[in-house]
Motif scaffolding. Structure first.
Motif, PDB file in Angstrom:
ATOM      1  N   ASN A  58      40.222  19.141  34.924  1.00  0.00           N
ATOM      2  CA  ASN A  58      40.670  19.732  36.192  1.00  0.00           C
ATOM      3  C   ASN A  58      39.632  20.698  36.758  1.00  0.00           C
ATOM      4  OD1 ASN A  58      43.079  18.439  36.452  1.00  0.00           O
ATOM      5  ND2 ASN A  58      44.359  20.175  35.873  1.00  0.00           N
ATOM      6  N   GLY A  59      39.487  20.713  38.072  1.00  0.00           N
ATOM      7  CA  GLY A  59      38.615  21.681  38.737  1.00  0.00           C
ATOM      8  C   GLY A  59      37.264  21.142  39.143  1.00  0.00           C
ATOM      9  N   VAL A  61      35.105  19.855  41.571  1.00  0.00           N
ATOM     10  CA  VAL A  61      35.120  19.663  43.028  1.00  0.00           C
ATOM     11  C   VAL A  61      33.733  19.577  43.660  1.00  0.00           C
ATOM     12  CG1 VAL A  61      37.399  20.704  43.363  1.00  0.00           C
ATOM     13  CG2 VAL A  61      35.372  22.156  43.362  1.00  0.00           C
ATOM     14  N   GLY A 114      33.978  26.564  32.562  1.00  0.00           N
ATOM     15  CA  GLY A 114      34.744  27.033  33.713  1.00  0.00           C
ATOM     16  C   GLY A 114      35.835  26.085  34.175  1.00  0.00           C
ATOM     17  N   ASN A 116      39.178  23.018  33.025  1.00  0.00           N
ATOM     18  CA  ASN A 116      40.319  22.832  32.131  1.00  0.00           C
ATOM     19  C   ASN A 116      40.427  21.382  31.679  1.00  0.00           C
ATOM     20  OD1 ASN A 116      41.776  25.163  34.262  1.00  0.00           O
ATOM     21  ND2 ASN A 116      41.511  25.551  32.097  1.00  0.00           N
TER      22      ASN A 116
ATOM     23  N   ARG B  80      40.352  32.093  37.901  1.00  0.00           N
ATOM     24  CA  ARG B  80      40.028  30.752  38.418  1.00  0.00           C
ATOM     25  C   ARG B  80      41.235  29.865  38.220  1.00  0.00           C
ATOM     26  NH1 ARG B  80      34.507  27.847  37.083  1.00  0.00           N
ATOM     27  NH2 ARG B  80      33.951  29.152  38.881  1.00  0.00           N
ATOM     28  N   ASN B  82      42.119  26.041  38.295  1.00  0.00           N
ATOM     29  CA  ASN B  82      41.664  24.651  38.375  1.00  0.00           C
ATOM     30  C   ASN B  82      42.848  23.720  38.517  1.00  0.00           C
ATOM     31  OD1 ASN B  82      38.802  24.970  37.998  1.00  0.00           O
ATOM     32  ND2 ASN B  82      39.226  25.519  35.870  1.00  0.00           N
ATOM     33  N   ARG B  83      42.783  22.835  39.472  1.00  0.00           N
ATOM     34  CA  ARG B  83      43.778  21.784  39.631  1.00  0.00           C
ATOM     35  C   ARG B  83      43.052  20.445  39.628  1.00  0.00           C
ATOM     36  NH1 ARG B  83      46.506  24.962  37.967  1.00  0.00           N
ATOM     37  NH2 ARG B  83      48.378  25.954  38.805  1.00  0.00           N
ATOM     38  N   SER B  86      41.247  20.349  43.012  1.00  0.00           N
ATOM     39  CA  SER B  86      40.890  21.570  43.736  1.00  0.00           C
ATOM     40  C   SER B  86      40.554  22.695  42.771  1.00  0.00           C
ATOM     41  CB  SER B  86      42.030  22.001  44.662  1.00  0.00           C
ATOM     42  OG  SER B  86      43.144  22.415  43.896  1.00  0.00           O
ATOM     43  N   GLN B  87      39.968  23.739  43.338  1.00  0.00           N
ATOM     44  CA  GLN B  87      39.628  24.909  42.532  1.00  0.00           C
ATOM     45  C   GLN B  87      39.735  26.156  43.417  1.00  0.00           C
ATOM     46  OE1 GLN B  87      35.532  26.716  40.945  1.00  0.00           O
ATOM     47  NE2 GLN B  87      35.964  24.746  40.004  1.00  0.00           N
TER      48      GLN B  87
END
Lengths: 127, 207
Positions: A58-59, A61, A114, A116, B80, B82-83, B86-87
């Motif tokens: 996740n994250g 981008v 940084g 997940n 932070r 996190n998805r 997205s972030q």
């Protein structure tokens, strides 16, 4: 002046929108193959084998995210190469011969980068 | 159209989001050079962990009295989120060093600030504020917000393009800018034009 800015902004966006339309069509025609080629071009190529670890993360981008994962993983002695696929939020890690990477270590490295960890799998993955 | 554009900028202020992430990966270096309507800036930082960075900062004002700053900047990632696609980030930023005014006056100076961002691969919003302090500068709070859209979505290694609108407000000036961001791998470049007829050129390299 403000009208000029808006006009410039709109004019700049038109050819880029057209480029996106072309890009989408290209993606539709080539599917996952296109995605894999692009990822390999950017980072170290990760070949698919039984010694490959796949992680959904996740994250992811932007390119800075992919760069962070590359730097952190390639500094580990067990890692031969890594491929980051932003389209599928997938990281494919090719391990060196005889080396392993347990789930706890993998999660720690992703967290330290940084991001997940969502899930892991081993072997070939189509993303 | 004009009202919609300003509404987007206002929305970005409310939603919050990023200019350029002030921390990197552990062991990572970042060099930032920025020239906008407010100041010329050179910043080089090192991130010992993913949550913080420390580095050298140089600034030169582009309006008002001539003020040069040399000092250290410390940034901390406070949170932070996190998805899958997205972030979002919340940062604390600070700097402390020496101000040189009109080439003959020196004193300590610096700033404190908060920055926040949210982005996915299509949309981008950011907000940051900054409270300047020091005997040679006016103690003032400034705000900057951005909203951006990527007209196409590329994968890692592609040239990414962002179209952005930026609003800046301080006690002395308010500006709006249209910015083109180009982003590829470790390189990020921005080119913009501002309502006061100044140009923005920013370059960031991460290694």
């Amino acid at each position: 002046m403000k009208k000029l800015l808006i006009t410039l902004f709109t004019l700049c966006s038109l050819p880029l929108m057209a480029a996106q339309q072309h890009h989408d069509q290209h993606q539709h025609n080539h599917g996952h193959q296109h995605s894999a080629e692009k990822s390999s071009n950017a980072g170290a190529k990760a070949s698919c084998s039984s010694n490959t670890v796949n992680a959904v993360v996740n994250g992811l981008v932007c390119d800075f995210c992919a760069l962070a994962l590359e730097k952190v993983f390639l500094a580990h002695e067990a890692v031969a190469s890594i491929n980051v696929d932003l389209d599928n939020a997938m990281v494919n890690i090719e391990l060196n011969e005889g080396k392993t990477l347990d789930d706890n270590t993998l999660e720690t490295m992703i967290t330290n980068s940084g991001y997940n960890l969502v899930s892991t799998s081993k072997g070939c993955s189509n993303g | 159209m004009l009202k919609i554009s300003f509404l987007c900028v206002l929305l970005s202020t409310i939603l919050t989001a990023v200019h350029a992430r002030p921390v990197s990966y552990p062991g990572g270096w970042t060099v930032m050079q920025k020239n906008d309507a407010v100041r010329h800036t050179f910043h080089m930082h090192y991130s010992p962990t993913v949550n913080q960075s420390v580095g050298y900062l140089f600034e030169q004002n582009r309006y008002g009295s001539e003020l040069l700053f040399n000092g250290l900047q410390y940034n901390r990632l406070l949170h932070r989120r996190n998805r899958k696609a997205s972030q979002g980030n919340l940062y604390f930023k600070s700097a402390l060093g020496v101000d040189l005014k009109n080439g003959n006056e020196t004193a300590h100076g610096g700033f404190l600030g908060m920055a926040a961002d949210w982005e996915d691969r299509r949309w981008f919003t950011s907000y940051e504020n900054r409270l300047d302090f020091g005997p040679l500068r006016q103690a003032s709070l400034s705000h900057m917000a951005r909203v951006g859209v990527a007209p196409y979505i590329g994968d890692y290694g592609d040239i990414h393009t962002w179209l952005m609108l930026q609003a800046f407000h301080s006690k002395d000036m308010t500006t709006h800018s249209a910015i083109l961001r180009l982003f590829k791998g470790p390189y990020l470049a921005e080119f913009g034009i501002t309502t006061d007829n100044t140009f923005t050129t920013n370059l960031i390299i991460r290694f």
